[in-house]
Design an enzyme around this catalytic site. Structure first.
Site, short mmCIF file in Angstrom:
data_model
loop_
_atom_site.label_atom_id
_atom_site.label_comp_id
_atom_site.label_asym_id
_atom_site.label_seq_id
_atom_site.Cartn_x
_atom_site.Cartn_y
_atom_site.Cartn_z
CE LYS A 69 2.93 -49.84 13.41
NZ LYS A 69 4.23 -49.29 13.85
CG ASN A 70 5.68 -52.82 14.11
OD1 ASN A 70 5.46 -51.74 13.53
ND2 ASN A 70 5.40 -53.02 15.38
NE ARG A 99 12.26 -45.90 17.76
CZ ARG A 99 13.51 -45.54 17.98
NH1 ARG A 99 13.84 -44.28 17.87
NH2 ARG A 99 14.43 -46.42 18.28
CB CYS A 159 7.14 -40.75 19.94
SG CYS A 159 7.35 -42.39 20.60
NE ARG A 175 10.37 -45.71 20.35
CZ ARG A 175 9.38 -45.92 19.46
NH1 ARG A 175 8.33 -45.16 19.47
NH2 ARG A 175 9.49 -46.88 18.56
CG ASP A 185 3.92 -52.70 19.90
OD1 ASP A 185 4.49 -53.06 18.85
OD2 ASP A 185 4.36 -51.82 20.65
CB ILE A 225 9.32 -52.47 26.28
CG1 ILE A 225 9.20 -53.98 26.42
CG2 ILE A 225 10.07 -52.07 25.01
CD1 ILE A 225 10.51 -54.73 26.45
NE ARG A 232 2.54 -43.21 13.01
CZ ARG A 232 3.67 -43.03 13.69
NH1 ARG A 232 3.71 -42.18 14.70
NH2 ARG A 232 4.76 -43.70 13.37
#
Ligand code: EPZ
Length: 420
Positions: A22-23, A92, A116, A121, A307, A329, A399
């Site tokens: 995804k990223n 985002r 979020c 963010r 993540d 983070i 998502r």
């Protein structure tokens, strides 16, 4: 809206294939805005976020189609420089269209993404980088308005209070590809997804060196052409599936994995007692013996990924002993703690630390997903909890995971969907 019902207790066994990252695909889809020529992107996961990015590209004047894992993007004559609040506020990552729109059209109007549940963010590093390239930036009614007749290469430092920024690095690399002269980015993010973006840009004709290291050099060119690219596998999905095997004391072969992207995760899981072998582009994960408590701190790549923080926390809730998880983070990324505690976990939050006292067994309960990775941690906990766990608001999960429930079911998990 759907919910997931999970009957805990099944030990996962068999083989599963990881989807595309995804990223990686989101910034690469944004990078197609840098050219008027057609682009083909393969190995694209079917996610809410990829569908959102398709809508954004269409709103910016592209014809973007997604069929059987392949995205094809072609330009129309109606290039648009405005990325609308309605779409950007839902994801985002859409903010990474700012750099390419500005570089291609010399102006851009992109909604500020807003915060979020995992944190504020901010986007100060994105804007600092574009100003360094000569952009005129203003904020008006929740939008960033950027103008630049000609971006000029610059030597800039992009580190922030929490280290490097993935999407800010992406935005500045993309803008710099069409700037005049050379750009050097210091404190660039080194994530594999940044490397994948750079590889795609190089296929489009960009001149980039040092991607994957903290110093990235970009020599601007006049224009970029279309390209074809296959997305790298999703290292976070792979890590999530590794933990699914461990938490159920299963024995799973996870295919389509670049284990060189998972060094910190594999290291920590082996420390916890995982038996991990790495046949070609796969990892075989099972529990060697009783799991051991571990201490984990999340850091920019190649450190332990934020993540994966929620997912490894689920594993530690049933690992006897005390584990300390420190989130460096996003210090507020602990929405999953309260929900895991509702399942009987003993987790205490102290600022950026979560102290987890492992217990014998979690108990199934109705729980609520709050963000993408918290949802995954609740599903993992449900796989091993006594009785039934009901995870609501699973659109968060959808998502970023392509059919995770189906993949787990194929491995023997008792998991199914019901309408909310
Ligand atoms: C990317 O988000 C990922 N998203 C996130 O994954 C991931 O958690 C994050 O990188 C960190 O690895 C995508 O790639 C689409 P950052 P990004 O800018 O780029 C601060 C998931 O679950 N910061 O690297 O938005 C920021 O607040 C998602 O798949 C500033 O201070 O994250 C954070 O503390 C969630 N100013 C730190 O830097 C800025 O201008 C790292 O954020 C930008 C960021």
């Amino acid at each position: 809206m759907d919910k997931l019902i999970i009957e805990g207790g099944a030990r996962l066994k068999g083989e599963v294939v990881v989807s595309g990252s995804k990223n990686s695909v989101l910034p690469i889809m944004a990078a197609t805005l840098l050219t008027d020529q057609p682009c083909i992107i393969k190995g694209v996961p079917n996610l809410r976020d990829t569908n959102t990015m398709l809508k954004i590209l269409r709103s910016l004047g592209k014809v973007a189609e997604f069929d059987k894992g392949t995205v094809s993007i072609i330009s129309t004559k109606h290039a648009n420089f405005i990325a609308d609040y309605k779409l950007v506020s839902t994801m985002r990552a859409s903010f990474c269209v700012l750099g390419p729109i500005l570089a291609k059209l010399k102006k851009a109007k992109v909604s500020l993404p807003g915060g979020c549940v995992i944190g504020l963010r901010p986007v100060d590093l994105h804007l600092k980088g574009l100003v360094a390239l000569g952009a005129d930036i203003s904020i008006d009614s929740g939008y960033v308005i950027a103008k630049a007749n000609k971006l000029k290469g610059h030597h800039l430092y992009l580190g922030g209070g929490y280290g490097s920024s993935v999407l800010a690095t992406d935005n500045i690399i993309m803008a710099a590809t069409l700037a005049q002269g050379k750009t050097v980015i210091e404190a660039a993010a080194c994530e594999p997804e940044v490397v994948d973006l750079a590889e795609f840009l190089i296929k489009m004709g960009a001149k980039i060196k040092g991607h994957g290291t903290p110093i990235v050099e970009i020599e601007g060119v006049k224009h970029l052409h279309g390209a074809e690219h296959a997305i790298i596998p999703d290292r976070i999905e792979a890590g999530t599936l590794m933990i699914a095997s461990l938490i159920t004391k299963g024995d799973v072969l996870i295919k389509n994995v670049l284990f060189q992207h998972l060094g910190a995760v594999i290291d920590k899981l082996q420390e916890a007692g995982a038996y991990i072998i790495k046949p070609d582009s796969a990892v075989h994960v099972r529990c060697k013996k009783k799991l051991q408590p571990i201490n984990v701190t999340t850091l920019p790549y190649p450190g332990f990924p934020t993540d994966m923080q929620a997912q490894i926390m689920s594993l530690m809730t049933i690992t006897r002993g005390i584990s300390v998880i420190t989130e460096k983070i996003y210090p507020d990324r602990f929405m999953h703690v309260a929900e895991l505690n509702r399942m009987g976990a003993h987790i205490q939050r102290e600022g950026p630390h979560a102290i987890v006292e492992g217990i014998k067994q979690l108990s199934g309960a109705p729980v609520m997903a709050s963000d993408l990775r918290a949802s995954a941690s609740l599903v993992l906990a449900g796989l091993v909890a006594r009785g039934q766990t009901l995870v609501s608001r699973i659109y968060h999960l959808e998502r970023g995971y392509d059919n995770l429930d189906e993949k787990l079911r194929q491995l023997g998990a008792k998991i199914w969907r019901e309408k909310e």
